[in-house]
Design an enzyme around this catalytic site. Structure first.
Site, short mmCIF file in Angstrom:
data_model
loop_
_atom_site.label_atom_id
_atom_site.label_comp_id
_atom_site.label_asym_id
_atom_site.label_seq_id
_atom_site.Cartn_x
_atom_site.Cartn_y
_atom_site.Cartn_z
N ILE A 565 0.83 -1.21 0.00
CA ILE A 565 0.00 0.00 0.00
C ILE A 565 0.86 1.26 0.00
CG2 ILE A 565 -1.68 1.34 1.34
CD1 ILE A 565 -2.85 -1.37 2.21
N ALA A 702 -11.44 0.42 2.10
CA ALA A 702 -10.33 1.02 1.33
C ALA A 702 -10.66 2.45 0.94
CB ALA A 702 -10.01 0.15 0.11
N GLU A 758 -5.58 -13.26 2.29
CA GLU A 758 -4.31 -13.14 3.02
C GLU A 758 -3.53 -14.42 2.74
OE1 GLU A 758 -3.22 -10.59 4.96
OE2 GLU A 758 -5.01 -9.49 4.33
N ASP A 769 -11.18 -9.47 10.94
CA ASP A 769 -10.94 -8.24 10.19
C ASP A 769 -12.26 -7.48 9.99
OD1 ASP A 769 -8.99 -6.68 8.62
OD2 ASP A 769 -10.42 -7.13 7.00
N LYS A 773 -13.66 -3.70 11.50
CA LYS A 773 -14.34 -2.63 10.76
C LYS A 773 -15.66 -2.28 11.43
CE LYS A 773 -11.97 -3.87 6.55
NZ LYS A 773 -11.95 -4.72 5.38
#
Ligand code: ADP
Ligand code: ASP
Ligand code: MG
Length: 913
Positions: A565, A702, A758, A769, A773
């Protein structure tokens, strides 16, 4: 042709070098009525007569009386034609720094079309410093003054040899040698006495101007024009004041000018800058950088049309161009603005230059001798240009003064007691200190003022003694000295009385995390001054300068994690940097990038086209504290942002400290916002209380506008009821493709091979994950939940949780396909599909992460690829939720989300939007 200068008065010393040193007891004994109480005498011999003479045999002071008689007789002969026919030019030290430059000045003078001109010259650059250095050395009984004086001789000798020939050269060298010999003797005397009075120093220091004026006038004469050389000690009469300044005596100077002119009438006059005499004919100076002042006084005495100050920059800049590279040249300034700029440290102009010319409305033009095409800055009456373009002038420029100390006199006994301020400033005046700025709180409990650092000790002692009684009686609580301060002044016509200007100034300082120690506002309409820590001064200057749209919004960036990233972000920055600079005035400089092992630091900004190679070749061992210090403590970029592109909680643990230090943080790292609630709340509180920004759009979906949408709804008063969404690109892909007869394990394998998962797909399938969020959105909506409060339906079959490797997990996953296949079948039977979702149930204050069934026509059922979809149900969007949908994973879009946060930061910091 007789040399005009051969009639000029001369102040020479008895030949000290020939005196036995033991005969010198004190310097005053040596120069009783000669140097220090000199009277004008005239060298009534022409150049050729001088040659071969023993310098000790001429210019004897016995000749004074007869010379005076001569002068007085001449007075009535030629009157000075004052007025518009005269132009004054002043050439600074750099303009006459070398022989080529002096030649260049001569040609500018010759080409100037004014009918009459007076040219004021400074010493060649560095020469005045060299002269003062001689005095300091001699005073300190440091023998090296002798070689230092040789260097002065050499510099002028070689310049003269370059420029002059024959008689002109001989004449100049003779004078030079004679002056140097006398200086040598004088310095020797200073050396013995271990002390030099101010008059002695002034006499020594002024020689640079005498020599440069002599050289320049000779060259102008070489071109066939008549040119007189004026030793301004014969004309300019000034009275010393207590504060290292002098006040011109215009009447006496005018009288002497008439006399001088009657003897030396010429349409071109070269005059020495910097030097003058007291009414008692003692040589003195107009103090450092005083040649500008000389030119202005001459402007007033001649009632000239214009004073042009030639220097090495294009004009007066909106800030010192050495400190703010984006500073712009100001076309016009009012006298007051120019005065304020120079008073507060813009040394392009001596502050006292304005006063003499202002009286007669004589414009000053600052021009660059090295760039004749630049029009320069015109300083004139505001009325002369105020209506030109209808602009309302507010902030024009900024200037700074360093090496100050603040003195704060405080106490309840001061309120309403008449005379306190006058007692304070009386005490300050008694020690001869110069008060640069005063600020008094309206409560009258404290008076705070700035003085030069070198004077503060004496000031504090004087105040303590003056207020001893008040202090011991407790009427005054303290006299505090705050050292290491600087003043930053914003200057502009009427700025202090224009609403909003000060607020903008202060908010720019606050945004750059600069602490203001004191403020003086409104004492003049032309400036607002603030006192800041000296180390913050340049940063403050840049911050306010850029805030007023005079330069780009410059942000120093530190990028942590130049991996997938971070690397993509750096590449995007490279592509966009020029456009941002050009179109939006945003200048993003990556001053550092760091991985876990190596880091790359740069002072001006890493070249983004080669950052990968540079990191490899020039990278040093990673050190987070050093990295942050480097990025943040640069003294020229007002704003710093750290961009954390890792997923590391140890990096996230630094955010609080960074924000506290005034560093903005931008990140797609979920660890801080989904970590312990207490830490999260601390972070948000700090961020709300300060002007430091923390942006984390990339943590959810994102680059999709999810956090900002949520914040926008909340800020505009909407009530969030529920947020439901597919937050994992991986699980979105898996369930979008888990159709027909396909096995779950098969789809996971396909996703892994396509790089959607992943390295260990369990990290996606476990749902943690997604839960992070959910917790981020829940907290943003005001719920106080811990990660452990979120029930997570893991898709990792229990027996495979502890399987050591990802490969083994993949091999065994098919054994558990049955369960999900069954669930899919049941869903299909009722026209539904399976989707792995996160839910924030704001109404019931809880969150969940689970596999749910949705009707085939539901928006969640119609996703493709790895898209994310988030539905906000709110009071406003109750029946039809507000839906955000799009690619929610991948380096490009995540880096894009981070980038847009950086730009949001720039616009918060003042970039045009
Ligand atoms: P000179 O020897 O010609 O008198 P100075 O060094 O005294 O020149 O003044 C010119 C210098 O002033 C410039 O080179 C510049 O670095 C500095 N300076 C400081 N502030 C300003 C400003 N606001 N605008 C222009 N120049 C400035
Ligand atoms: N030569 C003097 C100085 O350097 C005066 C001037 O240049 O303005 O201070
Ligand atoms: Mg100057």
């Amino acid at each position: 042709m007789a040399f005009a200068s051969s009639l000029s008065p001369s102040y020479s010393l008895p030949n000290l070098s020939s005196m036995p040193m033991n005969s010198i007891t004190t310097l005053n004994k040596i120069y009783p009525s000669s140097l220090l109480h000199r009277r004008p005498i005239f060298r009534v011999c022409c150049n050729s007569q001088l040659q071969g003479r023993d310098s000790s045999n001429f210019n004897l002071f016995a000749s004074v009386t007869s010379a005076d008689v001569l002068l007085d007789e001449a007075v009535e002969q030629v009157r000075l034609p004052k007025g518009d026919t005269w132009s004054i030019h002043k050439f600074g030290g750099t303009c006459v720094g070398t022989s080529e430059r002096i030649q260049n000045v001569a040609s500018i003078v010759v080409k100037d079309e004014s009918e009459r001109k007076l040219v004021v010259v400074s010493a060649m650059s560095k020469v005045t410093d060299m002269m003062y250095d001689l005095i300091h050395k001699a005073q300190a009984r440091d023998d090296s003054y002798v070689t230092a004086l040789d260097a002065v001789l050499e510099k002028h000798k070689s310049t003269a040899i370059d420029l002059l020939k024959g008689d002109d050269l001989n004449k100049f060298l003779e004078r030079l040698h004679q002056d140097i010999n006398n200086l040598k003797a004088m310095l020797r005397a200073i050396y013995i006495a271990g002390h030099a009075t101010e008059s002695f120093s002034d006499f020594v220091a002024g020689h640079g101007e005498l020599w440069s004026a002599e050289l320049l006038s000779s060259i102008i004469r070489k071109s066939g024009l008549k040119c007189a050389c004026m030793d301004t000690r014969d004309v300019l009469i000034v009275n010393p004041t207590s504060s290292d300044q002098v006040d011109p005596d215009y009447v006496e100077s005018g009288r002497r000018l008439e006399k001088w002119y009657s003897q030396n009438s010429s349409d071109i006059i070269v005059a020495t800058g910097f030097i003058a005499s007291t009414p008692e004919n003692i040589p003195t100076t107009l103090k450092r950088d005083g040649s500008d002042f000389s030119a202005a006084i001459m402007g007033a005495l001649f009632k000239a049309r214009q004073v042009t100050i030639w220097t090495d920059v294009d004009g007066v800049y909106s800030a010192d161009p050495r400190k703010v590279s984006e500073a712009v040249v100001l076309n016009k300034l009012s006298y007051q603005e120019a005065w304020e700029m120079s008073y507060f440290g813009a040394n392009v102009l001596h502050p006292r230059t304005i006063i003499p010319v202002m009286k007669y409305d004589i414009p000053i033009v600052i021009r660059n001798i090295f760039n004749l095409s630049a029009p320069g800055t015109t300083i004139c009456r505001l009325a002369d240009f105020e209506n030109e373009d209808g602009l309302e002038f507010t902030v024009k420029g900024f200037a700074t003064i360093d090496n100050l100390a603040l003195v704060n006199v405080e106490g309840t006994g001061m309120a309403g007691v008449p005379g306190t301020s006058s007692a304070i400033f009386g005490a300050v005046k008694d020690v001869g200190a110069n008060v640069i700025m005063i600020s008094q709180a309206s409560s009258e409990h404290s008076v705070c003022f700035a003085v030069p650092e070198k004077e503060v000790k004496a000031v504090a002692a004087a105040l303590e003694s003056r207020f001893r009684q008040a202090l011991s009686a407790g009427r005054l609580s303290q006299i505090a000295v705050i050292p290491n301060c600087s003043i930053l002044a914003a200057v502009g016509q009427k700025m202090a009385s224009t609403p909003g200007v000060s607020a903008t100034l202060f908010s720019a300082l606050a945004k750059a995390n600069i602490n203001i120690r004191a403020i003086a506002q409104g004492c003049s309409e032309y400036n607002v001054t603030v006192v800041v820590k000296r180390e913050d001064c340049v940063k403050a200057l840049r911050a306010v300068h850029s805030r007023f749209y005079l330069s780009r919004t410059t942000i120093a960036m530190g990028i942590i994690g130049p991996g997938l990233i971070g690397g993509t972000l750096l590449d995007q920055l490279k592509e966009q940097a020029a456009v941002l600079k050009e179109n939006s005035n945003i200048d993003l400089r990556v001053l550092g990038l760091t991985g876990s092992k190596i880091m790359l630091l740069s002072d001006m900004g890493v070249d983004l086209s080669t950052w990968r190679d540079q990191l490899e070749e020039n990278g040093e061992k990673a050190d987070m504290e050093k990295f942050v210090r480097h990025v943040h403590n640069n003294h020229f970029i007002p704003n710093t942002v750290i961009v954390d592109c890792t997923a590391d909680s140890s990096i996230a643990s630094h955010y609080h400290d960074w924000l506290r230090r005034g560093i903005h943080v931008v990140t797609p790292n979920k660890k801080a916002n989904s970590g312990p609630l207490e830490l999260y709340l601390k972070l948000r509180t700090l961020q709300r209380q300060s002007y430091t920004h923390y942006f984390y759009e990339g943590t959810v979906g994102a680059g999709l506008p999810i956090i900002s949408t949520l914040q926008g709804l909340l800020e505009t008063g909407d009530k969030i009821l529920r947020i439901e969404g597919i937050f994992s690109g991986t699980l979105s892909y898996i369930f979008n493709n888990f159709e027909g007869a396909r096995a779950f394990s098969e789809v996971v394998k396909e996703a892994k091979e396509a790089g959607y998962t992943e390295p260990d797909p369990r990290d996606d399938l476990s749902g943690t994950d997604v839960a992070r969020k959910v917790i981020i959105l829940a907290r943003e909506s005001g719920l106080k939940l811990e990660l452990s409060d979120i029930p997570i339906q893991s898709l990792v079959p229990d027996p495979l949780k502890d399987v050591p490797s990802a490969e083994e997990f993949m091999e065994q996953l098919h054994k558990y396909d049955q369960d999900l296949a069954k669930q899919r079948q049941e869903a299909e039977a009722t026209g539904e599909v399976l989707r792995y979702v996160g839910v924030v149930d704001v109404v019931n204050q809880k969150g969940t992460v689970e596999l749910r069934r949705y009707k085939k026509e539901h928006p969640f059922a119609q996703l493709s690829g790895s898209d994310n979809i988030i539905a906000f149900s709110t009071q406003r969007y109750e029946k039809q939720p507000l839906i955000v949908r799009g690619p929610g994973a991948g380096a490009e879009v995540t880096a894009g989300g981070v980038f847009s946060d950086i730009l949001r930061l720039a616009s918060y910091l003042g970039a045009p939007s």
